[in-house]
Scaffold this active site. Sequence first.
Site, mmCIF file in Angstrom:
data_model
loop_
_atom_site.group_PDB
_atom_site.id
_atom_site.type_symbol
_atom_site.label_atom_id
_atom_site.label_comp_id
_atom_site.label_asym_id
_atom_site.label_seq_id
_atom_site.Cartn_x
_atom_site.Cartn_y
_atom_site.Cartn_z
ATOM 1 N N LEU A 87 -4.688 23.627 14.825
ATOM 2 C CA LEU A 87 -4.328 22.242 15.135
ATOM 3 C C LEU A 87 -5.557 21.338 15.035
ATOM 4 O O LEU A 87 -6.030 20.798 16.036
ATOM 5 C CB LEU A 87 -3.753 22.140 16.547
ATOM 6 C CG LEU A 87 -2.388 22.745 16.771
ATOM 7 C CD1 LEU A 87 -2.042 22.753 18.248
ATOM 8 C CD2 LEU A 87 -1.352 21.999 15.984
ATOM 9 N N PRO A 88 -6.100 21.180 13.818
ATOM 10 C CA PRO A 88 -7.240 20.276 13.691
ATOM 11 C C PRO A 88 -6.823 18.865 14.110
ATOM 12 O O PRO A 88 -5.753 18.393 13.736
ATOM 13 C CB PRO A 88 -7.615 20.353 12.216
ATOM 14 C CG PRO A 88 -6.441 20.947 11.529
ATOM 15 C CD PRO A 88 -5.674 21.719 12.538
ATOM 16 N N HIS A 89 -7.659 18.238 14.925
ATOM 17 C CA HIS A 89 -7.346 16.910 15.415
ATOM 18 C C HIS A 89 -8.636 16.142 15.686
ATOM 19 O O HIS A 89 -9.698 16.734 15.864
ATOM 20 C CB HIS A 89 -6.481 16.974 16.680
ATOM 21 C CG HIS A 89 -7.107 17.739 17.797
ATOM 22 N ND1 HIS A 89 -7.087 19.117 17.844
ATOM 23 C CD2 HIS A 89 -7.798 17.333 18.894
ATOM 24 C CE1 HIS A 89 -7.711 19.518 18.934
ATOM 25 N NE2 HIS A 89 -8.165 18.465 19.579
ATOM 26 N N ALA A 90 -8.494 14.821 15.697
ATOM 27 C CA ALA A 90 -9.639 13.955 15.961
ATOM 28 C C ALA A 90 -9.128 12.573 16.341
ATOM 29 O O ALA A 90 -8.014 12.193 15.984
ATOM 30 C CB ALA A 90 -10.529 13.852 14.719
ATOM 31 N N LEU B 80 -3.535 16.396 13.399
ATOM 32 C CA LEU B 80 -3.156 15.269 14.237
ATOM 33 C C LEU B 80 -4.353 14.342 14.387
ATOM 34 O O LEU B 80 -5.415 14.754 14.869
ATOM 35 C CB LEU B 80 -2.684 15.756 15.610
ATOM 36 C CG LEU B 80 -2.058 14.708 16.519
ATOM 37 C CD1 LEU B 80 -0.843 14.051 15.865
ATOM 38 C CD2 LEU B 80 -1.654 15.349 17.834
#
Length: 160
Positions: A70-73, A108
């Site tokens: 779930l890469p997110h920033a 996300l």
Amino acid sequence: MTFDDLTTLSALLPAERAVCGLRVAGKAALLEDLARRAARGLGRETAPIRAALAARESLGSTGIGYGIALPHARLNGLERPYGLLARLRDPLDFDAIDERPVDLVALLLLPVDPRDASVTALACIARRLRDPGVASALRAARDAPSLHAALCGNGFGAGG
């Protein structure tokens, strides 16, 4: 905005943002590809998105286990969460907490404003992806519409 139902999940990750059979050479290439796709969808430059994702990954892998990442920033100027869903053609090392290779990825991008529902959105996606039935349906999906349908509950199984 709340993220407690599948309709909202579908709005966060609409069908046109699902990619089935994505081919990438490694984690860095995956993050680059996702940043490029998000930049195109948001009408932004790729570099700041890529940098934000890399900065978040430097804090610890967003590989949550079970073959899921779930890469997110958080991004300045983003008004609402923006998501992409991908199933990789070939699983890859993502430094996940369980050391398993990743084949399901949900990107996300979140507004900087902490008063939004970003954490709820992230938790909702994580719960959905970690559901064994959903994960199985995602892995069996033959195309992007089936992939989206498996995640958002409107037609489980391969072919949707």
